[in-house]
Scaffold this active site. Structure first.
Site, PDB file in Angstrom:
ATOM      1  N   ARG A 120       0.824  -1.215   0.000  1.00  0.00           N
ATOM      2  CA  ARG A 120       0.000   0.000   0.000  1.00  0.00           C
ATOM      3  C   ARG A 120       0.859   1.266   0.000  1.00  0.00           C
ATOM      4  NH1 ARG A 120      -0.458  -2.411   4.995  1.00  0.00           N
ATOM      5  NH2 ARG A 120       0.264  -1.219   6.816  1.00  0.00           N
ATOM      6  N   TYR A 121       2.151   1.105   0.306  1.00  0.00           N
ATOM      7  CA  TYR A 121       3.047   2.262   0.343  1.00  0.00           C
ATOM      8  C   TYR A 121       3.892   2.395  -0.926  1.00  0.00           C
ATOM      9  CZ  TYR A 121       1.979   2.054   5.340  1.00  0.00           C
ATOM     10  OH  TYR A 121       1.340   2.020   6.542  1.00  0.00           O
ATOM     11  N   THR A 122       4.184   1.290  -1.574  1.00  0.00           N
ATOM     12  CA  THR A 122       5.109   1.318  -2.714  1.00  0.00           C
ATOM     13  C   THR A 122       4.362   1.501  -4.029  1.00  0.00           C
ATOM     14  OG1 THR A 122       5.045  -1.098  -2.816  1.00  0.00           O
ATOM     15  CG2 THR A 122       6.823  -0.103  -1.549  1.00  0.00           C
TER      16      THR A 122
END
Length: 830
Positions: A120-122
């Site tokens: 969800r961050y990358t």
């Protein structure tokens, strides 16, 4: 349908076999092994295709990895999200892939083993080279099959316009089999394919001239080519990969080992930790500090060395005990027509070329079909433009479009598509300029169609296209090799951990042997008293002494004509005054057997000879290589008569002169050509005719610049130029080299010397003296000489050795020999 809802009894053994085979084949074909054509496993193929479908091309923005993973899961790969994300992450890691196909934005892990951030961050998108994997996929170049739910289509294989299987490699564990294909340099692999296209009969060895070997993203050094060749020829092999290091020396003399590259797939953090553990456990000593200075500019592991430690020895210890040196097992297993096969280098290239032929052929057929369809339309437009008034009149007179279409088809012999194209024609196309454009387009299309047909009719043209397009990719994405390939070394053994240096080795009459650093003995003036070389028992004395390198082979020749072998470093080191270790702990000597001669050599070759001389004047010459395989229990070097024993051994080149010196001061010089080479067990031939009660004390191999230096038991010595010894025939009585007397005593040894050399003498009490040869004047053969060592009372000189301290290179390459007779036996024969 008849058995629906019923419970059927089955044999559990048969059912287990069937189910396991189904499971195994599913893992092999659908999960773990790459396809030989595009080098991808299904999950990687689906990721790239999904990103292509999402339009995540290099010029576009990044998209959340969670979005990509979700698309892959929902459409093509109904497995765990973590496995899909893990595969996506690997495609973006520049320490895992030689040429990354995914451009990752965010934390995608590190060579230290750090995990990537949550999906969800990358973010990610395709790399430029990834476009070559899917290029022309829309031109029917590969087959498509329904996805798992039948609602989508997915490619069986990607067009892969570069040989990804070799370029990025692959690793996977299936059921009962595994693959481990190393990455390679893109330019080298393309050069290999080009060679194979131009010469289909090229051998694997010839291909290796282009494809040097694996090229890892983490660089490093491959040690030797034997493992590479085995893998390329058989599909299986093992290579040794070593870290790249250099030794930095600071102004204060302190040394550091700097590691800038590590072997492929080695965890850097764990590597540093393992080094620290070795230092902590004192398995490696000499390291004062260890730190990781790696940053965005590159890798840098710093190992600080203590002042009294040797950096090279520590580095070799690190290679042996840590993953600074690692092995990579190659197993080139891939799917060929959905069957796992172990392939050699040429087979992989051949399969790729065959696949690319299919891709080019199908692309050409697609382009031809499209061009032909367009040409067909243009032909209809041309007919319409040539009869424009009639066409307009027909259309205006038609009540419906369908009536107009049928009318055009009937009147002008047009197809339905041509008629529809005329109806769709805009009025602006009726201008003269537009009519000319249609004509030009049609003419160009006809040329294109002719060219496409010629390609399909000629396989050589297809191969030429493959070669040209691969060379374009090479020019666009090719780079320099990262991994160096260096000369092979033997497996690291104890010798790699021993510093190579010059040492003095002494052996006493009672058989005590030890190794001492050569610099322990300081040079003194001629006639000095000397220093204590070692402590001996009251009835013992030093008998043999010689200079050698710690890495040399030490050959021990006994009075019985047998020989043994040790490495110099295998001889225990001891202090200058220490007694040493009894040689029976190192060599398997018989009770009545004693060391009579010792020689140091670097290697056993077929061009050099061992020349042996016995106490009775017998000489024998044998090729050095015949003594290569020496058992621990020793072997026979020369057969002896019952009343004879071995005295001297020298290395020769086959045409050297030989000088033999006797106890009573006689010497003979002859060329070794007079001595034919004999086998190991041969007896030998006469070298000198001896007088009654005389015996040989030494044999030397002179050169034109050297002097003959002889030493007597009472400490006298003399230098005589070798030119004063004329050559005679082997077996003669010899000439006077030294006038012996009660004052001088009889001779105990001989050496060939030059200015700059040094001489070490040692007496029966263990007292040693080191003398500059230049301090000894040159005299004639008949002169008495000068005092070299003052002896008191019953002291007798027993041993001598030549030392060349200033020329370390000569010492490393020299084959120094030293031997001394049993002093008690010699004295009794006087």
């Amino acid at each position: 349908m008849l058995n629906e809802g019923k419970v059927l009894p089955v044999d559990i053994s048969s059912e287990m076999k069937k189910c396991y085979i189904d499971y195994a084949m599913s893992v092999i074909v659908s999960r773990a092994l790459p396809d030989v054509r595009d080098g991808l496993k299904p999950v990687h193929r689906r990721i790239l295709y999904s990103m292509h479908e999402l339009g995540l091309t290099p010029e576009k923005g990044y998209r959340k990895c969670a979005r990509i993973v979700g698309d892959v899961l929902g459409k093509y790969h109904p497995h765990g999200d973590s496995s899909v994300y893990g595969a996506l992450v690997r495609l973006a890691q520049d320490f895992n892939l030689r040429y990354t196909v995914v451009d990752g934005h965010g934390n995608f892990g590190s060579v230290d083993g750090d995990s990537a951030a949550a999906m969800r961050y990358t973010e990610a998108k395709m790399n430029k080279i990834a476009l070559e994997m899917v290029r022309d996929i829309g031109k029917n170049t590969v087959d498509f099959i329904p996805n798992f739910d039948g609602e989508e289509k997915e490619p069986v294989v990607l067009p892969s316009r570069f040989p990804n299987l070799l370029v990025n490699g692959s690793a996977g564990i299936a059921v009962g089999m595994a693959t481990n294909i190393p990455p390679h340099n893109l330019g080298e692999v393309i050069d290999g394919i080009t060679m194979l296209i131009d010469n289909p009969e090229a051998t694997i060895l010839e291909l290796m001239a282009q494809i040097k070997g694996p090229d890892f993203p983490t660089a490093g050094i491959i040690m030797g080519k034997s493992g590479i060749r085995a893998a390329y020829e058989t599909g299986r092999g093992k290579i040794t990969v070593r870290a790249k290091s250099e030794i930095e020396v600071e102004d204060n003399g302190k040394q550091k080992i700097i590691i800038t590259e590590i072997p492929y797939q080695v965890n850097k953090a764990r590597l540093v930790e393992s080094i620290a553990d070795l230092v902590k456990d004192k398995r490696i000593v000499g390291i004062s500090d260890l730190r990781d200075e790696s940053d965005r500019d590159g890798m840098r592991i710093v190992i600080e060395i203590k002042k009294d430690a040797n950096s090279n020895i520590i580095l070799n210890q690190l290679y042996k005990h840590t993953r600074l040196q690692d092995t990579f097992g190659i197993n080139m297993l891939a799917l060929v027509d959905n069957r796992p096969e172990v392939l050699n280098l040429k087979q992989i290239l051949q399969h790729y070329i065959k696949f690319q032929e299919q891709v080019i052929r199908r692309r050409t057929e697609f382009d031809l079909e499209k061009a032909s369809a367009r040409a067909h339309i243009l032909e209809g437009l041309k007919i319409a433009l040539d009869h424009i008034d009639e066409v307009i009149s027909l259309i205006r007179g038609s009540k419906t479009a369908q009536e107009a279409k049928l009318g055009l088809m009937d009147k002008f012999g047009l197809s339905e598509k041509q008629a529809q194209a005329i109806l769709d024609l805009k009025l602006q196309r009726l201008t003269g300029l537009e009519r000319e454009k249609i004509e030009d387009e049609y003419n160009e299309l006809m040329k294109t169609i002719a060219e496409l047909k010629s390609i399909l009719a000629d396989e050589n043209k297809i191969l030429a296209i493959i070669r040209d397009e691969l060379n374009e990719i090479k020019a666009k994405y090719g780079d320099e090799r990262k991994t160096a390939i260096e000369r092979a070394e033997n497996d690291i053994d104890i010798e790699d951990l021993i510093q190579e240096e010059n040492v003095v080795i002494t052996l006493t009459h009672a058989g005590y042997i030890k190794r001492i650093n050569a610099d322990t003995y300081t040079s003194q003036k001629r006639g000095g008293r000397g220093i204590q070389a070692m402590t001996t028992k009251e009835d013992d004395f030093v008998e043999n002494i010689f200079i050698t390198s710690t890495h040399n082979n030490i050959l021990f020749f006994t009075n019985k004509g047998r020989m043994y072998k040790l490495k110099a470093y295998q001889i225990p080191e001891a202090g200058r005054a220490a007694k040493g270790t009894n040689v029976v702990n190192l060599l398997q000597l018989d009770p009545n057997e004693k060391i009579q001669a010792v020689i140091s050599i670097k290697e056993f070759d077929e061009e050099s000879f061992l020349v042996m001389c016995t106490k009775k004047g017998i000489i024998k010459k044998t090729v050095v290589g015949m003594y290569k395989n020496i058992r621990k229990s020793g072997l026979i070097a020369i057969n002896l008569n019952d009343d004879d024993e071995l005295v001297s051994v020298r290395i020769t080149k086959g045409d050297d002169d030989i000088i033999i010196v006797t106890n009573k001061g006689l010497a003979i010089r002859f060329n070794e050509v007079d001595v034919r080479p004999l086998g190991r067990n041969a007896l030998g031939v006469k070298g000198i005719t001896l007088k009654e009660d005389d015996f040989v004390v030494g044999m030397e191999v002179p050169n034109q610049e050297s002097d003959v230096l002889v030493v007597s038991e009472n400490g006298f010595g003399k230098r005589t130029h070798v030119g004063e010894y004329k050559c005679q025939h082997r077996g003669g009585k010899g000439l006077i080299t030294y006038k012996v007397s009660d004052k001088t005593g009889k001779l105990v040894g001989v050496r060939m010397v030059e200015d700059g050399d040094e001489l070490m003498l040692i007496n029966n009490l263990g007292i040693a003296i080191r003398i500059n040869v230049s301090d000894i004047s040159t005299t004639s053969r008949n002169a008495m000489g000068v005092t070299l060592m003052r002896n008191n009372g019953d002291e007798k000189v027993l041993a001598l050795a030549k030392i060349n301290k200033d020329d370390s290179e000569q010492l490393e390459d020299s084959e120094e020999v030293s031997e001394v007779h049993d002093a008690e036996e010699n004295n009794s024969e006087e």
